[in-house]
Design a protein around this motif. Structure first.
Motif, PDB file in Angstrom:
ATOM      1  N   LYS A 241      -5.955   3.568  -0.708  1.00 10.66           N
ATOM      2  CA  LYS A 241      -7.220   3.574  -1.194  1.00 10.66           C
ATOM      3  C   LYS A 241      -7.083   3.413  -2.878  1.00 10.66           C
ATOM      4  O   LYS A 241      -7.736   2.672  -3.460  1.00 10.66           O
ATOM      5  N   VAL A 242      -6.132   4.301  -3.172  1.00  5.86           N
ATOM      6  CA  VAL A 242      -5.940   4.413  -4.836  1.00  5.86           C
ATOM      7  C   VAL A 242      -5.372   3.024  -5.286  1.00  5.86           C
ATOM      8  O   VAL A 242      -5.794   2.417  -6.155  1.00  5.86           O
ATOM      9  N   ALA A 243      -4.535   2.401  -4.527  1.00  6.28           N
ATOM     10  CA  ALA A 243      -3.695   1.364  -4.861  1.00  6.28           C
ATOM     11  C   ALA A 243      -4.798  -0.097  -4.890  1.00  6.28           C
ATOM     12  O   ALA A 243      -4.848  -0.792  -5.693  1.00  6.28           O
ATOM     13  N   MET A 244      -5.633  -0.076  -3.780  1.00 11.64           N
ATOM     14  CA  MET A 244      -6.547  -1.143  -3.744  1.00 11.64           C
ATOM     15  C   MET A 244      -7.553  -1.074  -4.844  1.00 11.64           C
ATOM     16  O   MET A 244      -8.077  -1.967  -5.301  1.00 11.64           O
ATOM     17  N   THR A 245      -8.262   0.111  -4.993  1.00  9.06           N
ATOM     18  CA  THR A 245      -8.956   0.333  -6.323  1.00  9.06           C
ATOM     19  C   THR A 245      -8.582  -0.128  -7.575  1.00  9.06           C
ATOM     20  O   THR A 245      -9.281  -0.627  -8.268  1.00  9.06           O
ATOM     21  N   GLY A 246      -7.275   0.287  -7.783  1.00 12.41           N
ATOM     22  CA  GLY A 246      -6.477  -0.448  -9.174  1.00 12.41           C
ATOM     23  C   GLY A 246      -6.698  -1.994  -9.131  1.00 12.41           C
ATOM     24  O   GLY A 246      -6.756  -2.461 -10.098  1.00 12.41           O
ATOM     25  N   ILE A 247      -6.154  -2.525  -7.771  1.00 12.03           N
ATOM     26  CA  ILE A 247      -5.900  -4.187  -7.695  1.00 12.03           C
ATOM     27  C   ILE A 247      -7.426  -4.364  -7.911  1.00 12.03           C
ATOM     28  O   ILE A 247      -7.677  -5.535  -8.749  1.00 12.03           O
ATOM     29  N   VAL A 248      -8.379  -3.883  -7.374  1.00  9.12           N
ATOM     30  CA  VAL A 248      -9.920  -4.666  -7.554  1.00  9.12           C
ATOM     31  C   VAL A 248     -10.334  -4.460  -8.980  1.00  9.12           C
ATOM     32  O   VAL A 248     -10.901  -5.540  -9.435  1.00  9.12           O
ATOM     33  N   GLN A 249      -9.880  -3.202  -9.559  1.00  9.70           N
ATOM     34  CA  GLN A 249     -10.512  -3.343 -10.911  1.00  9.70           C
ATOM     35  C   GLN A 249      -9.716  -4.124 -11.724  1.00  9.70           C
ATOM     36  O   GLN A 249     -10.383  -4.655 -12.881  1.00  9.70           O
ATOM     37  N   ALA A 250      -8.563  -4.299 -11.528  1.00  7.58           N
ATOM     38  CA  ALA A 250      -7.774  -5.343 -12.271  1.00  7.58           C
ATOM     39  C   ALA A 250      -8.136  -6.657 -12.288  1.00  7.58           C
ATOM     40  O   ALA A 250      -8.372  -7.480 -13.175  1.00  7.58           O
ATOM     41  N   LEU A 251      -8.403  -7.130 -10.957  1.00  4.34           N
ATOM     42  CA  LEU A 251      -9.095  -8.510 -10.535  1.00  4.34           C
ATOM     43  C   LEU A 251     -10.515  -8.786 -11.521  1.00  4.34           C
ATOM     44  O   LEU A 251     -10.623  -9.553 -12.052  1.00  4.34           O
ATOM     45  N   ARG A 252     -11.242  -7.707 -11.387  1.00  2.14           N
ATOM     46  CA  ARG A 252     -12.632  -7.723 -12.142  1.00  2.14           C
ATOM     47  C   ARG A 252     -12.296  -7.848 -13.274  1.00  2.14           C
ATOM     48  O   ARG A 252     -13.323  -8.642 -14.061  1.00  2.14           O
ATOM     49  N   ALA A 253     -11.138  -7.088 -14.355  1.00  2.29           N
ATOM     50  CA  ALA A 253     -11.011  -7.242 -15.514  1.00  2.29           C
ATOM     51  C   ALA A 253     -10.789  -8.629 -15.959  1.00  2.29           C
ATOM     52  O   ALA A 253     -11.181  -9.211 -16.939  1.00  2.29           O
ATOM     53  N   ILE A 254      -9.908  -9.262 -15.130  1.00  2.00           N
ATOM     54  CA  ILE A 254      -9.198 -10.447 -15.321  1.00  2.00           C
ATOM     55  C   ILE A 254     -10.516 -11.691 -15.098  1.00  2.00           C
ATOM     56  O   ILE A 254     -10.610 -12.697 -15.729  1.00  2.00           O
ATOM     57  N   GLU A 255     -11.576 -11.375 -14.064  1.00  2.00           N
ATOM     58  CA  GLU A 255     -12.482 -12.314 -13.756  1.00  2.00           C
ATOM     59  C   GLU A 255     -13.557 -12.452 -15.001  1.00  2.00           C
ATOM     60  O   GLU A 255     -14.344 -13.164 -15.126  1.00  2.00           O
ATOM     61  N   ASP A 256     -13.637 -11.300 -15.552  1.00  2.00           N
ATOM     62  CA  ASP A 256     -14.579 -11.337 -16.787  1.00  2.00           C
ATOM     63  C   ASP A 256     -14.330 -12.208 -17.940  1.00  2.00           C
ATOM     64  O   ASP A 256     -15.333 -12.333 -19.077  1.00  2.00           O
ATOM     65  N   ILE A 257     -13.294 -12.774 -17.971  1.00  2.00           N
ATOM     66  CA  ILE A 257     -12.919 -13.407 -19.125  1.00  2.00           C
ATOM     67  C   ILE A 257     -13.290 -14.866 -19.045  1.00  2.00           C
ATOM     68  O   ILE A 257     -13.658 -15.501 -17.978  1.00  2.00           O
TER      69      ILE A 257
ATOM     70  N   PRO B 171       1.269   5.441 -11.961  1.00  2.00           N
ATOM     71  CA  PRO B 171       2.258   5.779 -10.787  1.00  2.00           C
ATOM     72  C   PRO B 171       2.008   6.155  -9.582  1.00  2.00           C
ATOM     73  O   PRO B 171       2.550   5.721  -8.524  1.00  2.00           O
ATOM     74  N   GLU B 172       0.923   6.891  -9.480  1.00  2.00           N
ATOM     75  CA  GLU B 172       0.993   7.600  -8.159  1.00  2.00           C
ATOM     76  C   GLU B 172       0.140   6.605  -7.417  1.00  2.00           C
ATOM     77  O   GLU B 172      -0.006   6.625  -6.011  1.00  2.00           O
ATOM     78  N   GLN B 173      -0.563   5.350  -7.826  1.00  2.00           N
ATOM     79  CA  GLN B 173      -1.228   4.588  -7.119  1.00  2.00           C
ATOM     80  C   GLN B 173      -0.173   3.619  -6.137  1.00  2.00           C
ATOM     81  O   GLN B 173      -0.447   3.209  -5.476  1.00  2.00           O
ATOM     82  N   TRP B 174       1.209   3.844  -6.744  1.00  2.00           N
ATOM     83  CA  TRP B 174       2.417   3.067  -5.991  1.00  2.00           C
ATOM     84  C   TRP B 174       3.081   4.078  -5.182  1.00  2.00           C
ATOM     85  O   TRP B 174       3.933   3.486  -4.489  1.00  2.00           O
ATOM     86  N   SER B 175       2.875   5.306  -5.125  1.00  2.00           N
ATOM     87  CA  SER B 175       3.746   6.175  -4.488  1.00  2.00           C
ATOM     88  C   SER B 175       3.199   6.425  -2.850  1.00  2.00           C
ATOM     89  O   SER B 175       2.055   6.764  -2.726  1.00  2.00           O
ATOM     90  N   THR B 176       4.037   6.120  -1.991  1.00  2.00           N
ATOM     91  CA  THR B 176       3.393   6.500  -0.563  1.00  2.00           C
ATOM     92  C   THR B 176       3.409   7.878  -0.248  1.00  2.00           C
ATOM     93  O   THR B 176       2.860   8.449   0.625  1.00  2.00           O
ATOM     94  N   LYS B 177       3.805   8.645  -1.152  1.00  2.00           N
ATOM     95  CA  LYS B 177       3.632  10.164  -1.048  1.00  2.00           C
ATOM     96  C   LYS B 177       2.241  10.688  -1.486  1.00  2.00           C
ATOM     97  O   LYS B 177       1.741  11.992  -1.195  1.00  2.00           O
ATOM     98  N   CYS B 178       1.416   9.784  -2.248  1.00  2.00           N
ATOM     99  CA  CYS B 178       0.144  10.071  -2.484  1.00  2.00           C
ATOM    100  C   CYS B 178      -0.730  10.203  -1.324  1.00  2.00           C
ATOM    101  O   CYS B 178      -0.636   9.120  -0.476  1.00  2.00           O
ATOM    102  N   PRO B 179      -1.579  11.107  -1.030  1.00  2.00           N
ATOM    103  CA  PRO B 179      -2.229  11.236   0.528  1.00  2.00           C
ATOM    104  C   PRO B 179      -3.269  10.059   0.166  1.00  2.00           C
ATOM    105  O   PRO B 179      -3.696   9.431   1.350  1.00  2.00           O
TER     106      PRO B 179
END
Length: 66
Positions: free
Chosen positions: A50-66, A38-46
């Motif tokens: 960075k946190v949102a993009m890191t999650g997106i990149v990791q998710a993309l890598r997980a999908i690309e591994d298949i 949840p914190e990766q989508w909160s604009t209140k997170c400082p």
């Protein structure tokens, strides 16, 4: 091919498909875990962008591994 050979071939194909489906499910679960914080989508997170993009990149890598 005899009937028994065809049955054996189909059974092997089914097992291969089951394995592929399990791999897809695992990759989808991994991607969901990377995007579920949840914190990766909160604009209140400082570190929101960075946190949102890191999650997106990791998710993309997980999908690309298949």
């Amino acid at each position: 091919m005899s009937k028994d050979e065809l049955i054996t071939k189909q059974q092997l194909e089914i097992e291969d498909l089951k394995s592929t489906i399990a791999d897809y499910k695992s990759a989808c679960n991994d991607a969901r875990c990377y995007l579920f914080r949840p914190e990766q989508w909160s604009t209140k997170c400082p570190d929101f962008p960075k946190v949102a993009m890191t999650g997106i990149v990791q998710a993309l890598r997980a999908i690309e591994d298949i």
